[in-house]
Design a protein around this motif. Structure first.
Motif, PDB file in Angstrom:
ATOM      1  N   HIS A 161      95.714  23.268  62.940  1.00 17.11           N
ATOM      2  CA  HIS A 161      96.701  23.956  62.118  1.00 17.11           C
ATOM      3  C   HIS A 161      97.632  22.966  61.410  1.00 17.11           C
ATOM      4  O   HIS A 161      98.318  23.335  60.449  1.00 17.11           O
ATOM      5  CB  HIS A 161      97.553  24.900  62.962  1.00 17.11           C
ATOM      6  CG  HIS A 161      96.905  26.222  63.225  1.00 17.11           C
ATOM      7  ND1 HIS A 161      96.361  27.007  62.228  1.00 17.11           N
ATOM      8  CD2 HIS A 161      96.729  26.912  64.383  1.00 17.11           C
ATOM      9  CE1 HIS A 161      95.878  28.120  62.750  1.00 17.11           C
ATOM     10  NE2 HIS A 161      96.074  28.090  64.056  1.00 17.11           N
ATOM     11  N   TYR A 191      93.857  31.849  57.685  1.00 15.73           N
ATOM     12  CA  TYR A 191      92.613  31.284  58.200  1.00 15.73           C
ATOM     13  C   TYR A 191      91.478  32.212  57.818  1.00 15.73           C
ATOM     14  O   TYR A 191      91.705  33.326  57.318  1.00 15.73           O
ATOM     15  CB  TYR A 191      92.679  31.064  59.717  1.00 15.73           C
ATOM     16  CG  TYR A 191      92.303  32.262  60.569  1.00 15.73           C
ATOM     17  CD1 TYR A 191      91.181  32.224  61.394  1.00 15.73           C
ATOM     18  CD2 TYR A 191      93.078  33.423  60.580  1.00 15.73           C
ATOM     19  CE1 TYR A 191      90.840  33.321  62.195  1.00 15.73           C
ATOM     20  CE2 TYR A 191      92.746  34.504  61.375  1.00 15.73           C
ATOM     21  CZ  TYR A 191      91.624  34.448  62.175  1.00 15.73           C
ATOM     22  OH  TYR A 191      91.280  35.528  62.956  1.00 15.73           O
ATOM     23  N   ASN A 222      98.561  28.469  55.978  1.00 18.53           N
ATOM     24  CA  ASN A 222      98.358  27.883  57.300  1.00 18.53           C
ATOM     25  C   ASN A 222      99.499  26.927  57.636  1.00 18.53           C
ATOM     26  O   ASN A 222     100.083  26.982  58.724  1.00 18.53           O
ATOM     27  CB  ASN A 222      97.011  27.158  57.340  1.00 18.53           C
ATOM     28  CG  ASN A 222      96.822  26.316  58.582  1.00 18.53           C
ATOM     29  OD1 ASN A 222      97.048  26.770  59.693  1.00 18.53           O
ATOM     30  ND2 ASN A 222      96.442  25.055  58.389  1.00 18.53           N
TER      31      ASN A 222
END
Length: 287
Positions: A161, A191, A222
């Motif tokens: 991430h 995502y 993200n």
């Protein structure tokens, strides 16, 4: 917990609680017998357990040369790498490195699906020889990063991430404390979700490659959600405080939600010292 406690100027604001936590990967590795243990991950049906951030937010000792002893140090390396290139300059491939000994069927499906594809850079990692090794920050040089669960959850997701890249993950079976923030579709998508057997992965990748603006938006979402907000040390500290307060409230109540009058916490240290291992187990999981 240590980091939160050391940053709290007034300790009286922290509730006095007792709890049981597990360092195992899965709830069924713990002899919890339905009791509300604190754990790193759970399945959707395991509602009696409470989720805590995994150990990697504090340190990842024996892997420190590969990832970094602290989550924030790993993110410093990621930021340094990403300062050198824009999203459009990243390699237009899906990257993944991992061991097949964890969830071999699941991970083999990813390798088989990506094999021979122009967009695939998916390889098995041999830690003993560092074969196919790729540093965490070098993952950020790719537009797309695959995520696959292991024996249970995979703690590598939080590092992935950190990259301004599109995370491509199969439908997850294990839930961590930050997974409720995953958005698979819509304007806030952060995502891309595919089937557990990766059967729709080629279609998903072709769609992303043909729509680079959409891919970049997902990558930016993200970053905004995770690296810049909810996976920061400050956010983790907030989570711990909320967990402690919530636990303090429910742990002094009976099954009907009523506060137990005269509830006394803990036991004398002298009594604890006289417990043998069997007594300690019965004490920990007593009704």
């Amino acid at each position: 917990m240590s980091r939160v406690l050391s940053a709290t100027p007034n300790r009286s604001t922290i509730p006095n609680i007792e709890f049981i936590f597990s360092v195992e990967d899965r709830v069924d590795d713990v002899n919890a017998n339905g009791h509300p243990v604190w754990v790193y991950s759970r399945k959707a049906t395991e509602e009696s357990v409470w989720l805590i951030p995994d150990f990697g937010f504090w340190s990842w000792g024996h892997l420190s040369n590969d990832i970094g002893p602290y989550y924030t140090q790993a993110m410093d390396k990621v930021l340094a790498t990403e300062s050198e290139l824009s999203f459009s300059e990243k390699e237009k491939k899906l990257v993944w490195r991992g061991k097949l000994s964890f969830a071999p069927k699941l991970r083999r499906a990813l390798l088989d699906t990506a094999r021979g594809k122009k967009w695939g850079d998916v390889k098995e990692l041999d830690c003993s020889r560092k074969a196919n090794f790729l540093s965490m920050e070098d993952h950020c040089r790719y537009m797309f990063i695959a995520h696959v669960e292991g024996r249970a959850y995979s703690a590598s997701l939080k590092y992935r991430h950190g990259c301004r890249s599109v995370i491509v993950a199969h439908k997850l079976q294990y839930i961590q404390h930050h997974h409720y923030l995953l958005v698979p579709s819509g304007p806030h998508q952060n995502y891309v979700e595919v089937e557990r057997d990766f059967s729709d992965l080629p279609e998903a990748m072709e769609h992303l490659l043909q729509n680079p603006n959409k891919a970049e938006k997902i990558a930016n979402n993200n970053i905004k959600t995770f690296r810049e907000r909810y996976l920061t040390p400050a956010a983790e500290a907030c989570y711990w405080r909320e967990l402690w307060d919530g636990w303090a409230d429910v742990s002094r109540r009976d099954m009907g939600g009523n506060e137990v009058p005269g509830y006394k916490r803990g036991m004398r240290f002298e009594s604890f010292l006289l417990l043998d291992s069997g007594d300690m187990l019965r004490f920990s999981f007593s009704e």
